[in-house]
Design an enzyme around this catalytic site. Structure first.
Site, PDB file in Angstrom:
ATOM      1  N   GLY A  75       0.812  -1.223   0.000  1.00 48.39           N
ATOM      2  CA  GLY A  75       0.000   0.000   0.000  1.00 48.39           C
ATOM      3  C   GLY A  75       0.834   1.256   0.000  1.00 48.39           C
ATOM      4  O   GLY A  75       0.285   2.360   0.001  1.00 48.39           O
ATOM      5  N   SER A 101      -3.580   1.968  -4.322  1.00 48.16           N
ATOM      6  CA  SER A 101      -3.213   3.236  -3.685  1.00 48.16           C
ATOM      7  C   SER A 101      -4.278   3.628  -2.664  1.00 48.16           C
ATOM      8  O   SER A 101      -4.068   4.528  -1.854  1.00 48.16           O
ATOM      9  CB  SER A 101      -3.041   4.337  -4.727  1.00 48.16           C
ATOM     10  OG  SER A 101      -4.225   4.432  -5.471  1.00 48.16           O
ATOM     11  N   HIS A 135     -12.280  17.768   4.396  1.00 50.73           N
ATOM     12  CA  HIS A 135     -11.334  17.053   5.262  1.00 50.73           C
ATOM     13  C   HIS A 135     -10.968  17.931   6.449  1.00 50.73           C
ATOM     14  O   HIS A 135     -11.224  19.129   6.445  1.00 50.73           O
ATOM     15  CB  HIS A 135     -10.062  16.678   4.488  1.00 50.73           C
ATOM     16  CG  HIS A 135     -10.259  15.518   3.559  1.00 50.73           C
ATOM     17  ND1 HIS A 135     -10.644  15.671   2.245  1.00 50.73           N
ATOM     18  CD2 HIS A 135     -10.161  14.178   3.763  1.00 50.73           C
ATOM     19  CE1 HIS A 135     -10.766  14.483   1.684  1.00 50.73           C
ATOM     20  NE2 HIS A 135     -10.487  13.556   2.580  1.00 50.73           N
ATOM     21  N   HIS A 136     -10.301  17.296   7.428  1.00 48.70           N
ATOM     22  CA  HIS A 136      -9.815  18.030   8.604  1.00 48.70           C
ATOM     23  C   HIS A 136      -8.748  19.053   8.199  1.00 48.70           C
ATOM     24  O   HIS A 136      -8.107  18.904   7.149  1.00 48.70           O
ATOM     25  CB  HIS A 136      -9.274  17.059   9.650  1.00 48.70           C
ATOM     26  CG  HIS A 136      -8.283  16.090   9.071  1.00 48.70           C
ATOM     27  ND1 HIS A 136      -6.993  16.452   8.775  1.00 48.70           N
ATOM     28  CD2 HIS A 136      -8.418  14.801   8.689  1.00 48.70           C
ATOM     29  CE1 HIS A 136      -6.361  15.425   8.262  1.00 48.70           C
ATOM     30  NE2 HIS A 136      -7.192  14.401   8.183  1.00 48.70           N
ATOM     31  N   LYS A 139      -5.057  18.290   6.854  1.00 46.93           N
ATOM     32  CA  LYS A 139      -4.766  17.756   5.513  1.00 46.93           C
ATOM     33  C   LYS A 139      -4.173  18.859   4.649  1.00 46.93           C
ATOM     34  O   LYS A 139      -4.797  19.886   4.430  1.00 46.93           O
ATOM     35  CB  LYS A 139      -6.024  17.181   4.865  1.00 46.93           C
ATOM     36  CG  LYS A 139      -5.723  16.507   3.528  1.00 46.93           C
ATOM     37  CD  LYS A 139      -6.904  15.730   3.013  1.00 46.93           C
ATOM     38  CE  LYS A 139      -6.644  15.137   1.645  1.00 46.93           C
ATOM     39  NZ  LYS A 139      -5.574  14.129   1.621  1.00 46.93           N
ATOM     40  N   THR A 146      -8.402  11.093  -3.701  1.00 44.20           N
ATOM     41  CA  THR A 146      -9.685  10.434  -3.986  1.00 44.20           C
ATOM     42  C   THR A 146     -10.540  11.316  -4.900  1.00 44.20           C
ATOM     43  O   THR A 146     -11.146  10.834  -5.859  1.00 44.20           O
ATOM     44  CB  THR A 146     -10.416  10.151  -2.646  1.00 44.20           C
ATOM     45  OG1 THR A 146      -9.547   9.338  -1.861  1.00 44.20           O
ATOM     46  CG2 THR A 146     -11.733   9.448  -2.842  1.00 44.20           C
TER      47      THR A 146
HETATM   48  N1  LIG Z   1      -2.877   2.351   0.023  1.00 43.11           N
HETATM   49  C1  LIG Z   1      -3.559   2.859   1.045  1.00 43.11           C
HETATM   50  O1  LIG Z   1      -4.783   2.653   1.202  1.00 43.11           O
HETATM   51  C2  LIG Z   1      -2.810   3.696   2.073  1.00 43.11           C
HETATM   52  C3  LIG Z   1      -3.465   4.180   3.209  1.00 43.11           C
HETATM   53  C4  LIG Z   1      -2.712   4.892   4.153  1.00 43.11           C
HETATM   54  C5  LIG Z   1      -1.339   5.087   3.935  1.00 43.11           C
HETATM   55  N2  LIG Z   1      -0.746   4.611   2.815  1.00 43.11           N
HETATM   56  C6  LIG Z   1       0.708   4.708   2.568  1.00 43.11           C
HETATM   57  O2  LIG Z   1       1.358   3.711   3.341  1.00 43.11           O
HETATM   58  C7  LIG Z   1       2.689   4.140   3.683  1.00 43.11           C
HETATM   59  C8  LIG Z   1       2.873   4.057   5.193  1.00 43.11           C
HETATM   60  O3  LIG Z   1       1.959   4.918   5.832  1.00 43.11           O
HETATM   61  P1  LIG Z   1       1.985   5.136   7.414  1.00 43.11           P
HETATM   62  O4  LIG Z   1       0.970   6.187   7.682  1.00 43.11           O
HETATM   63  O5  LIG Z   1       1.883   3.826   8.142  1.00 43.11           O
HETATM   64  O6  LIG Z   1       3.473   5.730   7.604  1.00 43.11           O
HETATM   65  P2  LIG Z   1       4.385   5.731   8.914  1.00 43.11           P
HETATM   66  O7  LIG Z   1       5.465   6.708   8.658  1.00 43.11           O
HETATM   67  O8  LIG Z   1       3.542   5.863  10.122  1.00 43.11           O
HETATM   68  O9  LIG Z   1       5.030   4.242   8.921  1.00 43.11           O
HETATM   69  C9  LIG Z   1       6.065   3.806   8.057  1.00 43.11           C
HETATM   70  C10 LIG Z   1       6.768   2.626   8.728  1.00 43.11           C
HETATM   71  O10 LIG Z   1       7.719   2.035   7.813  1.00 43.11           O
HETATM   72  C11 LIG Z   1       8.893   1.754   8.537  1.00 43.11           C
HETATM   73  N3  LIG Z   1      10.041   1.606   7.657  1.00 43.11           N
HETATM   74  C12 LIG Z   1      10.867   2.571   7.146  1.00 43.11           C
HETATM   75  N4  LIG Z   1      11.845   1.986   6.411  1.00 43.11           N
HETATM   76  C13 LIG Z   1      11.622   0.660   6.458  1.00 43.11           C
HETATM   77  C14 LIG Z   1      12.264  -0.467   5.888  1.00 43.11           C
HETATM   78  N5  LIG Z   1      13.364  -0.341   5.142  1.00 43.11           N
HETATM   79  N6  LIG Z   1      11.751  -1.699   6.105  1.00 43.11           N
HETATM   80  C15 LIG Z   1      10.631  -1.856   6.864  1.00 43.11           C
HETATM   81  N7  LIG Z   1       9.984  -0.823   7.449  1.00 43.11           N
HETATM   82  C16 LIG Z   1      10.470   0.413   7.240  1.00 43.11           C
HETATM   83  C17 LIG Z   1       9.015   2.890   9.542  1.00 43.11           C
HETATM   84  O11 LIG Z   1       9.902   2.535  10.605  1.00 43.11           O
HETATM   85  C18 LIG Z   1       7.553   2.990   9.990  1.00 43.11           C
HETATM   86  O12 LIG Z   1       7.290   2.012  10.983  1.00 43.11           O
HETATM   87  C19 LIG Z   1       2.803   5.551   3.102  1.00 43.11           C
HETATM   88  O13 LIG Z   1       3.437   5.471   1.838  1.00 43.11           O
HETATM   89  C20 LIG Z   1       1.346   6.013   2.958  1.00 43.11           C
HETATM   90  O14 LIG Z   1       1.152   6.993   1.970  1.00 43.11           O
HETATM   91  C21 LIG Z   1      -1.462   3.916   1.873  1.00 43.11           C
END
Ligand SMILES: NC(=O)c1ccc[n+]([C@@H]2O[C@H](COP(=O)([O-])OP(=O)(O)OC[C@H]3O[C@@H](n4cnc5c(N)ncnc54)[C@H](O)[C@@H]3O)[C@@H](O)[C@H]2O)c1
Length: 238
Positions: A75, A101, A135-136, A139, A146
């Site tokens: 994701g 996404s 949105h809040h 953002k 979306t």
């Molecule tokens: N597709 C979807 O529906 C959706 C929804 C929400 C967020 N996202 C995306 O998901 C991603 C993560 O979002 P989040 O809010 O959890 O971010 P976040 O920053 O809270 O978490 C990211 C995590 O990845 C870890 N990380 C960094 N490098 C790493 C590595 N080499 N190996 C393993 N872990 C590693 C970090 O330590 C952290 O725990 C973002 O790209 C965000 O845009 C996608």
């Protein structure tokens, strides 16, 4: 299922809660603090990996899964310029790779309903269509991703609309996307068709991040034993 969590931030933690509540085990959680543990994992003990580690880490994590024959649901955003490369490697290795996404099941149903409605409304030019998203205040980006997907699907079907503006449009050829930012409101998207005699509206309201986590876990349940590259349309069978 035994799940490998790649990325244990806001999404990883939400996914863990949802996965456990659906009867799965988290075999390993990998984040920045323990990346080296990845190489101690026995891939044959993992049924599926869920990757939400962010733009910098995504590609290496996906390659690890594909090279070790672990089906992977991803994701992370911000790495998609390399998606076709990852897709090819997956197909070459006869692996299983799922990407979306936006994992919210409700948002994906909403996208589908928006496309169907736009197709129907393309036959009724007396209606003018507009999009509104709320949105809040934290953002930063506007319009939301979306809203942009909704706008693209409207423009693909409604021939009078050729572009969008992030404001109330003055020209008929422009699709209005009005963005509102208000304190503590749920993320809301509205598509509205207005004529002199009536209005038709479809609306999606997100209550929490849990919707993304649920969609990712449902995809992880769906993916194992399949071969190929998949997305939400494959799983939701629109
Ligand atoms: N597709 C979807 O529906 C959706 C929804 C929400 C967020 N996202 C995306 O998901 C991603 C993560 O979002 P989040 O809010 O959890 O971010 P976040 O920053 O809270 O978490 C990211 C995590 O990845 C870890 N990380 C960094 N490098 C790493 C590595 N080499 N190996 C393993 N872990 C590693 C970090 O330590 C952290 O725990 C973002 O790209 C965000 O845009 C996608």
């Amino acid at each position: 299922m035994n799940i490998l969590l790649l990325g244990y931030g806001k999404m990883g933690k939400e996914i863990e809660k949802v996965a456990i509540s659906r009867g799965h085990q988290i075999a390993h959680k990998i984040d920045l603090n323990n990346v080296e543990d990845l190489h101690t994992i026995n891939p044959t003990e993992i049924d599926v990996a869920i990757e939400f580690s962010g733009p910098e880490a995504a590609v290496a994590n996906l390659l690890f899964c594909l090279n070790n024959n672990i089906p992977v649901v991803s994701g992370s955003t911000g790495w998609l310029d390399r998606k076709s490369e990852i897709d090819s490697i997956c197909l070459q290795k006869k692996g299983a790779f799922f990407y979306a996404s936006n994992y919210s099941l409700g948002v994906n149903v909403f996208f589908h309903v928006n496309r169907v409605l736009a197709k129907v409304m393309s036959r009724y030019p007396t209606y003018n269509v507009a999009i509104e998203e709320t949105h809040h205040t934290e953002k930063k980006d506007a319009p939301s991703g979306t809203a942009l997907t909704l706008a693209k699907d409207v423009i693909d079907h409604i021939k009078t609309k050729t572009s969008w503006v992030n404001a109330s449009a003055h020209e008929l050829s422009q699709l209005s996307i009005v963005s509102k930012r208000e304190p503590q409101v749920p993320g809301t998207h509205l598509v509205k068709y207005d004529s002199q005699v009536d209005s038709i509206e479809i609306k999606h309201i997100a209550h929490s991040r849990e919707g993304f986590a649920l969609g990712a876990v449902v995809a992880a349940e769906w993916l194992p034993r399949k071969v190929g590259v998949f997305g939400m349309e494959d799983m939701m069978e629109f």
